[in-house]
Design a protein around this motif. Sequence first.
Motif, PDB file in Angstrom:
ATOM      1  N   GLU A 262      34.704  53.812  25.337  1.00  0.00           N
ATOM      2  CA  GLU A 262      33.926  53.474  26.525  1.00  0.00           C
ATOM      3  C   GLU A 262      34.699  53.845  27.787  1.00  0.00           C
ATOM      4  N   GLY A 263      34.015  54.530  28.712  1.00  0.00           N
ATOM      5  CA  GLY A 263      34.631  54.908  29.977  1.00  0.00           C
ATOM      6  C   GLY A 263      35.238  56.288  29.974  1.00  0.00           C
ATOM      7  N   SER A 264      35.554  56.821  28.810  1.00  0.00           N
ATOM      8  CA  SER A 264      36.082  58.186  28.725  1.00  0.00           C
ATOM      9  C   SER A 264      34.966  59.184  28.999  1.00  0.00           C
ATOM     10  N   GLU A 265      35.285  60.307  29.617  1.00  0.00           N
ATOM     11  CA  GLU A 265      34.282  61.343  29.830  1.00  0.00           C
ATOM     12  C   GLU A 265      33.863  61.951  28.491  1.00  0.00           C
ATOM     13  N   CYS A 266      32.586  62.290  28.385  1.00  0.00           N
ATOM     14  CA  CYS A 266      32.069  62.855  27.133  1.00  0.00           C
ATOM     15  C   CYS A 266      32.899  64.044  26.663  1.00  0.00           C
ATOM     16  N   ARG A 267      33.316  64.867  27.604  1.00  0.00           N
ATOM     17  CA  ARG A 267      34.010  66.101  27.218  1.00  0.00           C
ATOM     18  C   ARG A 267      35.377  65.852  26.589  1.00  0.00           C
ATOM     19  N   GLN A 268      35.922  64.661  26.768  1.00  0.00           N
ATOM     20  CA  GLN A 268      37.227  64.379  26.182  1.00  0.00           C
ATOM     21  C   GLN A 268      37.177  64.409  24.659  1.00  0.00           C
ATOM     22  N   MET A 269      36.024  64.064  24.078  1.00  0.00           N
ATOM     23  CA  MET A 269      35.883  64.163  22.626  1.00  0.00           C
ATOM     24  C   MET A 269      36.008  65.620  22.192  1.00  0.00           C
ATOM     25  N   HIS A 270      35.296  66.501  22.883  1.00  0.00           N
ATOM     26  CA  HIS A 270      35.346  67.925  22.537  1.00  0.00           C
ATOM     27  C   HIS A 270      36.764  68.468  22.739  1.00  0.00           C
ATOM     28  N   ILE A 271      37.371  68.130  23.861  1.00  0.00           N
ATOM     29  CA  ILE A 271      38.704  68.651  24.177  1.00  0.00           C
ATOM     30  C   ILE A 271      39.717  68.214  23.123  1.00  0.00           C
ATOM     31  N   ALA A 272      39.619  66.975  22.682  1.00  0.00           N
ATOM     32  CA  ALA A 272      40.566  66.471  21.679  1.00  0.00           C
ATOM     33  C   ALA A 272      40.463  67.267  20.383  1.00  0.00           C
ATOM     34  N   ALA A 273      39.233  67.526  19.946  1.00  0.00           N
ATOM     35  CA  ALA A 273      39.044  68.289  18.712  1.00  0.00           C
ATOM     36  C   ALA A 273      39.465  69.741  18.900  1.00  0.00           C
ATOM     37  N   ALA A 274      39.082  70.324  20.028  1.00  0.00           N
ATOM     38  CA  ALA A 274      39.392  71.733  20.284  1.00  0.00           C
ATOM     39  C   ALA A 274      40.895  71.971  20.341  1.00  0.00           C
ATOM     40  N   ASN A 275      41.637  71.021  20.864  1.00  0.00           N
ATOM     41  CA  ASN A 275      43.090  71.174  20.946  1.00  0.00           C
ATOM     42  C   ASN A 275      43.712  71.267  19.554  1.00  0.00           C
ATOM     43  N   VAL A 276      43.231  70.458  18.638  1.00  0.00           N
ATOM     44  CA  VAL A 276      43.754  70.498  17.265  1.00  0.00           C
ATOM     45  C   VAL A 276      43.477  71.855  16.634  1.00  0.00           C
ATOM     46  N   ILE A 277      42.258  72.334  16.809  1.00  0.00           N
ATOM     47  CA  ILE A 277      41.869  73.616  16.218  1.00  0.00           C
ATOM     48  C   ILE A 277      42.632  74.770  16.869  1.00  0.00           C
ATOM     49  N   GLU A 278      42.821  74.693  18.179  1.00  0.00           N
ATOM     50  CA  GLU A 278      43.565  75.735  18.894  1.00  0.00           C
ATOM     51  C   GLU A 278      45.010  75.790  18.417  1.00  0.00           C
ATOM     52  N   GLN A 279      45.632  74.635  18.276  1.00  0.00           N
ATOM     53  CA  GLN A 279      47.034  74.587  17.852  1.00  0.00           C
ATOM     54  C   GLN A 279      47.221  75.116  16.431  1.00  0.00           C
ATOM     55  N   ALA A 280      46.176  75.044  15.628  1.00  0.00           N
ATOM     56  CA  ALA A 280      46.251  75.556  14.256  1.00  0.00           C
ATOM     57  C   ALA A 280      45.976  77.057  14.190  1.00  0.00           C
ATOM     58  N   GLY A 281      45.655  77.666  15.340  1.00  0.00           N
ATOM     59  CA  GLY A 281      45.428  79.104  15.403  1.00  0.00           C
ATOM     60  C   GLY A 281      43.994  79.538  15.174  1.00  0.00           C
TER      61      GLY A 281
END
Length: 360
Positions: A262-281
């Motif tokens: 609650e209170g987090s911006e919607c896009r933070q969910m996407h960013i969190a997942a995308a960061n994991v995938i990006e770091q894995a190449g």
Amino acid sequence: MNRIQVLQEYLAEQHADAMMLTGEVNLIYLTNTTALEGQCLIFKEQSPVFVTDGRYTEVAEKNLIPKGFQVLTRNNTQTLYDVLSEILREHGAETLMYEDDVYTVMAFEDMREKINAALVPIGKKISEMRAYKDDSEVECIIHAQRIAEKALEQLIPEFCEGMTEREAAAKLNYYMALYGSEKPSFDTIVLFGENTSKPHGVPGDRKLQKGDFILLDFGAVYCGYHSDMTRTFAFGAVTEEMRRVYETVLQAQQAAYEAAAEGSECRQMHIAAANVIEQAGYGKYFTHALGHSVGLEIHESPVAAVRCSEPLKNGIVMTDEPGIYLPGKFGVRIEDMLMIDGKKARNLTNFPKELQVLSP
């Protein structure tokens, strides 16, 4: 305060006399009744009026009169707008709010020509109300999800070499109907092998082979409310690359879950997942937004996308569905539904997510 009272207050705020709802989803939301067609007129102080025809009279009277609605049946000699105009005159309504996200330009022009009232768009009021689910709505979504999970449990042992995507999708739809689904949430997706690299591929005649990934994206509907889930299985064997991609997607999904507060911006969910995938190449192979809200429609607002800066609020049900898609090889997506509930989201999906290698 019930939904009609909220809309009555909105009428007063907008200095309008009446509001007309005719869209299927909004009618279900307002009346808590499915299998109805008609027009619902809401007034600032008087009881709401539901106008229908003889096909739906019995259902409307049984379900709506006890809730305080007046039900009127239009006969075949009356035009719709003659009936509506007469009701508006009887209530002294000179200003009518309408669903500007439902009417086509042609339908609006027809209404403007035949209704003797000033027309004012409702705007986002009802969609904003629908964004936050109450306990009864969440229970309907959970019930739909349990139907979907039960159907998948029955289908899994039936996967065999030579089965086509189309056959598996048909079986899944059948099992959902058998267990109480009103209809599929959307066109069921079942894909095998290289076709799993297409995020929204269409089931075809591709036959299941040993070493394939199986991707299933589907949902059930209960009392008008949708569920949505995706699971990916390996069939017979799995390579190290397939396992690595699967585990990356699973970690990305967990990261998004942890960001769903609650209170987090919607896009933070996407960013969190995308960061994991990006770091894995695999960054360039995550090609869609993380998720979307679910309710009476399969895609509602807000969405878990980079473009969405809206804050997450309690009661929003959001999908968490990261994926990696390697063109011509395979794809993996894992999807749960999360309800925003304070600092830790509530996962409405029960089905296991660990990689399963199904026996041929």
